[in-house]
Design a protein around this motif. Structure first.
Motif, PDB file in Angstrom:
ATOM      1  N   GLY A  83       1.163  -1.140  -0.293  1.00 44.14           N
ATOM      2  CA  GLY A  83      -0.218  -0.172  -0.052  1.00 44.14           C
ATOM      3  C   GLY A  83       0.941   1.519   0.051  1.00 44.14           C
ATOM      4  N   TYR A  84       0.302   2.358  -0.131  1.00 55.14           N
ATOM      5  CA  TYR A  84       1.026   3.530  -0.130  1.00 55.14           C
ATOM      6  C   TYR A  84       0.530   4.842   0.270  1.00 55.14           C
ATOM      7  CZ  TYR A  84       3.627   7.193  -2.156  1.00 55.14           C
ATOM      8  OH  TYR A  84       4.960   8.829  -2.278  1.00 55.14           O
ATOM      9  N   ASP A  85       0.884   5.293   1.726  1.00 54.48           N
ATOM     10  CA  ASP A  85       0.464   6.745   2.419  1.00 54.48           C
ATOM     11  C   ASP A  85       0.480   7.630   1.588  1.00 54.48           C
ATOM     12  OD1 ASP A  85      -0.485   8.726   4.131  1.00 54.48           O
ATOM     13  OD2 ASP A  85       0.063   7.517   6.019  1.00 54.48           O
ATOM     14  N   GLU A  86      -0.483   8.676   0.720  1.00 55.17           N
ATOM     15  CA  GLU A  86       0.670   9.870   0.145  1.00 55.17           C
ATOM     16  C   GLU A  86       0.134  10.849   1.608  1.00 55.17           C
ATOM     17  OE1 GLU A  86      -1.976  10.617  -2.402  1.00 55.17           O
ATOM     18  OE2 GLU A  86      -2.530   9.351  -3.419  1.00 55.17           O
ATOM     19  N   THR A  87      -0.199  10.480   1.666  1.00 48.83           N
ATOM     20  CA  THR A  87       0.490  11.959   3.721  1.00 48.83           C
ATOM     21  C   THR A  87       2.325  12.030   3.814  1.00 48.83           C
ATOM     22  OG1 THR A  87      -0.433  10.822   5.451  1.00 48.83           O
ATOM     23  CG2 THR A  87      -2.414  11.827   3.961  1.00 48.83           C
ATOM     24  N   THR A  88       2.422  10.896   4.105  1.00 49.39           N
ATOM     25  CA  THR A  88       3.533  10.726   4.345  1.00 49.39           C
ATOM     26  C   THR A  88       4.359  10.457   3.178  1.00 49.39           C
ATOM     27  OG1 THR A  88       3.264   8.290   5.183  1.00 49.39           O
ATOM     28  CG2 THR A  88       2.938  10.488   7.088  1.00 49.39           C
ATOM     29  N   ASN A  89       4.224   9.771   2.632  1.00 51.80           N
ATOM     30  CA  ASN A  89       5.203   8.952   1.323  1.00 51.80           C
ATOM     31  C   ASN A  89       5.875   8.287   1.880  1.00 51.80           C
ATOM     32  OD1 ASN A  89       4.819  11.444  -0.948  1.00 51.80           O
ATOM     33  ND2 ASN A  89       6.811  12.552  -0.281  1.00 51.80           N
ATOM     34  N   THR A  90       5.041   7.145   2.186  1.00 53.88           N
ATOM     35  CA  THR A  90       5.143   6.361   2.931  1.00 53.88           C
ATOM     36  C   THR A  90       4.380   4.673   2.101  1.00 53.88           C
ATOM     37  OG1 THR A  90       5.952   6.997   4.819  1.00 53.88           O
ATOM     38  CG2 THR A  90       6.219   4.274   4.742  1.00 53.88           C
TER      39      THR A  90
END
Length: 224
Positions: A83-90
Motif C-alpha cells: 500500500g501507499y500512504d500519500e500523506t507521508t510518502n510511505t
C-alpha cells in the motif's frame, strides 16, 4: 519461504511505484538508466512474469550495477500486500499497523444496525452481519480486500446452535483459504485469521440448522 526471498530482493534494491504527488516532489534527482529485459526473476525455484498494475509485462531498470523493479510487481509475485500512504510518502508492505474494519463498503441483505441484532453478550457492536433465517440453510457473504491487505481477522459467533463447514475462499479462483469444521455456540465470539495477500474478493460461507443465527461484528472484524 516467499517472505525470506522478498527480504533478499528488497536488500538488492527496487524502484517503488509512486503516485503523481510523489513524482512531483522537489527532491527527485534525474538519472541515466537502462531497461534490461534479459533479467528474469525466480520465486521459490519457478520463473515468474512480473507485471504492472495494468497487467503489462515489465522489465527491470539497470542502474549502477543494480536491478530495480516496481515494488508492486514483486509484491504480487510473492503474495505480499503493498500500500501507499500519500500523506507521508510511505510504502507499506505486509500487515498494516492499524486494522481496517471490514464494515467499510460492506453490502449484504443481512447487514444491520438494529441494536437487537448487533448486540452480543451485552455488547453493542453497532453494525453487524446477522443471518437469523430459519431451517437448514447456508449463510454466506462477500468481502472485497482488493489486494490491499495481508491478513483478515474475522470475528464470528454461532447463536442458538452450531455453524458447520465454515469456509473462506478466494472469490475469483474459488481456492479455499481457510476451513473450520464447526463453530459451537458455547465458544462465543471466535476470531478466524486468514492470509489474504493478493486476493481481490472473499466468499465466506457456512451451514446452519433450525434457528441457528450467524453473527459477525463488522466493526471489530478487520484487515491488516
Amino acid at each position: 519461504m516467499k517472505k525470506k526471498a522478498f527480504v533478499a530482493i528488497i536488500s538488492a534494491s527496487m524502484l517503488a511505484c509512486m503516485g503523481t504527488g510523489a513524482l512531483a516532489a522537489t527532491k527527485l534527482q534525474e538519472i541515466k538508466a537502462y531497461l534490461n529485459p534479459e533479467v528474469r526473476v525466480k520465486v521459490d525455484g519457478t520463473y515468474v512474469d512480473l507485471r504492472d498494475v495494468k497487467g503489462n509485462a515489465i522489465a527491470p531498470i539497470t542502474y549502477q550495477g543494480a536491478n530495480y523493479f516496481p515494488i508492486r510487481s514483486i509484491s504480487d509475485a510473492l503474495d505480499i500486500a503493498v500500500g501507499y500512504d500519500e500523506t507521508t510518502n510511505t510504502i507499506i508492505l505486509g500487515e498494516k499497523v492499524d486494522g481496517v474494519s471490514i464494515v467499510d463498503g460492506f453490502k449484504d441483505m443481512y447487514y444491520t444496525k438494529d441494536a437487537a441484532k448487533t448486540t452480543y453478550k451485552g455488547k453493542d457492536y453497532k453494525e453487524a452481519y446477522f443471518n437469523d433465517g430459519s431451517g437448514d440453510r447456508s449463510s454466506n457473504f462477500m468481502l472485497y480486500p482488493n489486494k490491499k491487505h495481508q491478513t483478515l481477522y474475522l470475528q464470528i459467533a454461532a447463536v442458538n446452535g452450531d455453524i458447520t463447514d465454515l469456509t473462506i475462499q478466494d472469490g475469483d479462483t474459488s481456492t479455499t483459504l481457510k476451513k473450520i469444521d464447526v463453530i459451537k455456540a458455547e465458544e462465543g465470539l471466535v476470531t478466524v485469521q486468514v492470509d489474504i495477500a493478493g486476493v481481490k474478493s472473499l466468499y465466506i460461507h457456512g451451514n446452519v440448522k433450525g434457528d441457528t443465527a450467524v453473527f459477525v461484528p463488522l466493526t471489530t472484524s478487520y484487515y491488516k
